[in-house]
Design a protein around this motif. Structure first.
Motif, PDB file in Angstrom:
ATOM      1  N   PHE A 115      -9.030  18.122  -9.809  1.00  0.00           N
ATOM      2  CA  PHE A 115      -7.718  17.536  -9.549  1.00  0.00           C
ATOM      3  C   PHE A 115      -7.842  16.184  -8.862  1.00  0.00           C
ATOM      4  N   ARG A 116      -7.253  15.165  -9.465  1.00  0.00           N
ATOM      5  CA  ARG A 116      -7.277  13.836  -8.850  1.00  0.00           C
ATOM      6  C   ARG A 116      -6.222  13.766  -7.731  1.00  0.00           C
ATOM      7  N   ALA A 117      -6.670  13.413  -6.518  1.00  0.00           N
ATOM      8  CA  ALA A 117      -5.766  13.270  -5.376  1.00  0.00           C
ATOM      9  C   ALA A 117      -5.611  11.795  -5.024  1.00  0.00           C
ATOM     10  N   TYR A 118      -4.450  11.406  -4.446  1.00  0.00           N
ATOM     11  CA  TYR A 118      -4.270  10.008  -4.003  1.00  0.00           C
ATOM     12  C   TYR A 118      -3.991   9.895  -2.514  1.00  0.00           C
ATOM     13  N   ASN A 119      -3.876  11.037  -1.837  1.00  0.00           N
ATOM     14  CA  ASN A 119      -3.706  11.011  -0.374  1.00  0.00           C
ATOM     15  C   ASN A 119      -4.060  12.395   0.166  1.00  0.00           C
ATOM     16  N   PRO A 128      10.307   3.646  -3.341  1.00  0.00           N
ATOM     17  CA  PRO A 128       9.730   4.932  -3.761  1.00  0.00           C
ATOM     18  C   PRO A 128       9.228   4.926  -5.201  1.00  0.00           C
ATOM     19  N   TRP A 129       8.263   5.824  -5.426  1.00  0.00           N
ATOM     20  CA  TRP A 129       7.880   6.190  -6.784  1.00  0.00           C
ATOM     21  C   TRP A 129       8.843   7.269  -7.275  1.00  0.00           C
ATOM     22  N   PRO A 130       8.958   7.465  -8.576  1.00  0.00           N
ATOM     23  CA  PRO A 130       9.761   8.589  -9.076  1.00  0.00           C
ATOM     24  C   PRO A 130       9.186   9.931  -8.580  1.00  0.00           C
ATOM     25  N   PRO A 131       9.984  11.016  -8.668  1.00  0.00           N
ATOM     26  CA  PRO A 131       9.530  12.325  -8.190  1.00  0.00           C
ATOM     27  C   PRO A 131       8.198  12.748  -8.809  1.00  0.00           C
ATOM     28  N   GLN A 132       7.409  13.441  -8.014  1.00  0.00           N
ATOM     29  CA  GLN A 132       6.041  13.788  -8.396  1.00  0.00           C
ATOM     30  C   GLN A 132       5.980  15.124  -9.139  1.00  0.00           C
ATOM     31  N   GLY A 133       5.237  15.128 -10.251  1.00  0.00           N
ATOM     32  CA  GLY A 133       5.029  16.350 -11.030  1.00  0.00           C
ATOM     33  C   GLY A 133       3.565  16.499 -11.396  1.00  0.00           C
ATOM     34  N   GLU A 158      -8.231   6.163  -7.045  1.00  0.00           N
ATOM     35  CA  GLU A 158      -7.140   5.183  -7.090  1.00  0.00           C
ATOM     36  C   GLU A 158      -6.478   5.191  -8.473  1.00  0.00           C
ATOM     37  N   ALA A 159      -5.211   4.842  -8.519  1.00  0.00           N
ATOM     38  CA  ALA A 159      -4.501   4.791  -9.803  1.00  0.00           C
ATOM     39  C   ALA A 159      -5.221   3.878 -10.798  1.00  0.00           C
ATOM     40  N   ALA A 160      -5.802   2.792 -10.289  1.00  0.00           N
ATOM     41  CA  ALA A 160      -6.480   1.838 -11.180  1.00  0.00           C
ATOM     42  C   ALA A 160      -7.673   2.468 -11.907  1.00  0.00           C
ATOM     43  N   ARG A 177       0.830  -1.207   0.000  1.00  0.00           N
ATOM     44  CA  ARG A 177       0.000   0.000   0.000  1.00  0.00           C
ATOM     45  C   ARG A 177       0.863   1.254   0.000  1.00  0.00           C
ATOM     46  N   LEU A 178       0.318   2.277  -0.657  1.00  0.00           N
ATOM     47  CA  LEU A 178       0.865   3.628  -0.593  1.00  0.00           C
ATOM     48  C   LEU A 178       0.483   4.161   0.790  1.00  0.00           C
ATOM     49  N   LEU A 179       1.406   4.049   1.737  1.00  0.00           N
ATOM     50  CA  LEU A 179       1.032   4.324   3.138  1.00  0.00           C
ATOM     51  C   LEU A 179       0.586   5.755   3.376  1.00  0.00           C
ATOM     52  N   ILE A 219      -1.288  15.077  -9.644  1.00  0.00           N
ATOM     53  CA  ILE A 219       0.151  15.047  -9.385  1.00  0.00           C
ATOM     54  C   ILE A 219       0.546  13.590  -9.221  1.00  0.00           C
ATOM     55  N   SER A 220       1.611  13.186  -9.882  1.00  0.00           N
ATOM     56  CA  SER A 220       2.078  11.804  -9.773  1.00  0.00           C
ATOM     57  C   SER A 220       3.448  11.708 -10.431  1.00  0.00           C
ATOM     58  N   SER A 221       3.911  10.484 -10.584  1.00  0.00           N
ATOM     59  CA  SER A 221       5.185  10.241 -11.264  1.00  0.00           C
ATOM     60  C   SER A 221       4.963  10.049 -12.760  1.00  0.00           C
ATOM     61  N   GLY A 222       6.061  10.051 -13.508  1.00  0.00           N
ATOM     62  CA  GLY A 222       6.006   9.647 -14.905  1.00  0.00           C
ATOM     63  C   GLY A 222       5.533   8.208 -15.027  1.00  0.00           C
ATOM     64  N   SER A 223       5.829   7.408 -14.017  1.00  0.00           N
ATOM     65  CA  SER A 223       5.444   5.997 -14.027  1.00  0.00           C
ATOM     66  C   SER A 223       3.937   5.831 -14.147  1.00  0.00           C
ATOM     67  N   THR A 224       3.198   6.513 -13.285  1.00  0.00           N
ATOM     68  CA  THR A 224       1.741   6.395 -13.321  1.00  0.00           C
ATOM     69  C   THR A 224       1.158   7.097 -14.545  1.00  0.00           C
ATOM     70  N   GLY A 225       1.804   8.166 -15.001  1.00  0.00           N
ATOM     71  CA  GLY A 225       1.364   8.806 -16.243  1.00  0.00           C
ATOM     72  C   GLY A 225       1.440   7.837 -17.414  1.00  0.00           C
ATOM     73  N   LEU A 268       8.859  12.003  -3.203  1.00  0.00           N
ATOM     74  CA  LEU A 268       8.855  10.637  -3.730  1.00  0.00           C
ATOM     75  C   LEU A 268       8.079   9.758  -2.743  1.00  0.00           C
ATOM     76  N   PRO A 269       6.778   9.558  -2.987  1.00  0.00           N
ATOM     77  CA  PRO A 269       6.008   8.722  -2.064  1.00  0.00           C
ATOM     78  C   PRO A 269       6.421   7.254  -2.206  1.00  0.00           C
ATOM     79  N   ARG A 270       6.090   6.451  -1.195  1.00  0.00           N
ATOM     80  CA  ARG A 270       6.531   5.053  -1.200  1.00  0.00           C
ATOM     81  C   ARG A 270       5.377   4.076  -1.183  1.00  0.00           C
TER      82      ARG A 270
HETATM   83  N1  PCA Z   1       1.870   6.880  -8.525  1.00  0.00           N
HETATM   84  C1  PCA Z   1       0.834   6.567  -7.588  1.00  0.00           C
HETATM   85  C2  PCA Z   1       1.275   7.181  -6.304  1.00  0.00           C
HETATM   86  C3  PCA Z   1       2.433   8.014  -6.599  1.00  0.00           C
HETATM   87  C4  PCA Z   1       2.772   7.706  -8.004  1.00  0.00           C
HETATM   88  O1  PCA Z   1       3.755   8.128  -8.595  1.00  0.00           O
HETATM   89  C5  PCA Z   1      -0.485   7.150  -7.980  1.00  0.00           C
HETATM   90  O2  PCA Z   1      -0.531   8.119  -8.724  1.00  0.00           O
HETATM   91  O3  PCA Z   1      -1.491   6.650  -7.492  1.00  0.00           O
END
Ligand code: PCA
Length: 323
Positions: free
Chosen positions: A164-168, A141-146, A186-188, A87-89, A203-209, A228-230
């Motif tokens: 704006f979509r929030a995750y926490n 960690p996730w990559p830096p958030q942008g 949720e990201a899903a 979980r994204l704590l 706001i998120s990482s390039g990964s989730t984008g 960088l959230p974990r």
């Molecule tokens: N991806 C997850 C959390 C942080 C991130 O980079 C998300 O957007 O849900």
């Protein structure tokens, strides 16, 4: 002698079948796609545990929130509905401020600083998990958030009124400070929320984008590098205590390896994700100086708020981190 050999052979067979029958099978719910590096790393962790225990412990990863949705995983593991999970704590910072230590804007903005912050905070977070009937195994960690938008944004004024979509709690708070309208998703569910207009920025990482094929709905990524959230992997304490020492050690050793390997992988992938966004037509840019200054101001406010909520334990972490 022949009889003894027969007897020994029979004993050996019994032992093998007994251990096969006793093989423990644990479900591990995870919230992000099977192809995401967090999930791939979780699968490698599971394989490591299987190997280290000679097959006595089988961990089965369920990706993409398929077994429990992201928001339900922590409670499921606490209550023993699942023996372990990821979980994204920081999404549980409303339960304990310490869970949000990785989402304080501009406190730790690089992989090196994220490691340093975790070195200062990890024990306190593990203790908070322990109080929630959970055993900390590892985190990555996730990559830096942008910021993602569907228009050019050069100052907070350009953000006013945007959905704006929030995750926490931290992402909801930053939206509020910028005059945006936060909605927790949720990201899903992110791709669908963007496609239907329920959210038009986040706001998120390039990964989730990249996972969300964000270019199908949005146009701009600002590489703000806010934090960088974990993602954290934990085990139900009762389930853990029911294991023999060798299996406990296998889980902890494989966890330490997975924490290091996942972090290295995240770092390696960071620039590739931004390149993929650009290849798919997104404008990838640093924030303007004006926007950066405003975001720093929100960060200062949020740091004060976090310290007020986290008390002495929080202050001790920040002091240790800054040393
Ligand atoms: N991806 C997850 C959390 C942080 C991130 O980079 C998300 O957007 O849900």
């Amino acid at each position: 002698m022949k009889r003894l050999n027969t007897l020994l052979a029979a004993t050996a067979i019994t032992t093998i079948s007994a251990s096969a029958a006793m093989a423990e099978k644990w479900d591990m719910p995870m919230a992000y796609p099977a192809t995401n590096y967090h999930t791939e790393n979780g699968v490698a962790f599971a394989a490591c545990v299987g190997e280290a225990t000679g097959g006595a412990m089988e961990i089965v990863v369920h990706a993409g929130g398929s077994l429990f949705a992201g928001n339900d995983i922590k409670r499921a593991v606490q209550t023993g509905q699942a023996p372990m999970g990821e979980r994204l704590l920081s999404a549980h910072a409303n339960e304990n401020s310490l869970y949000g230590v990785d989402s304080i804007p501009f406190l730790a903005t690089s992989f090196a600083d994220s490691d340093k912050l975790w070195a200062a905070a990890g024990d306190a977070v593990a203790a908070a998990l322990d109080a929630d009937n959970l055993v900390y195994i590892y985190s990555v960690p996730w990559p830096p958030q942008g910021f993602y938008f569907k228009k050019d944004v050069n100052s907070a004024a350009d953000m006013a009124g945007v959905k704006f979509r929030a995750y926490n709690a931290a992402t909801a708070r930053i939206a509020e400070l910028a005059g945006m309208v936060p909605v927790q998703i949720e990201a899903a569910e992110l791709s669908q929320a963007l496609a239907t207009g329920v959210a038009e920025s986040f706001i998120s990482s390039g990964s989730t984008g990249v996972d969300s094929k964000v270019w199908e709905s949005l146009t701009n990524f600002y590489d703000v590098q806010a934090w960088l959230p974990r993602n954290t992997i934990f085990v139900n304490k009762d389930s853990f205590n029911g294991l023999d020492d060798a299996t406990k050690a296998a889980i902890m050793d494989c966890g330490a390896k997975a924490g290091a390997a996942g972090t290295a992988r995240a770092q390696e992938l960071t620039s590739q994700y931004l390149a993929t966004l650009a290849e798919n037509g997104m404008k990838v840019a640093p924030p303007s100086d004006a926007l950066k200054a405003e975001l720093q101001g929100f960060g200062a406010t949020m740091t004060d708020e976090w310290l007020a909520g986290a008390g002495d334990a929080g202050k001790a972490i920040i002091d240790a981190y800054k040393q």
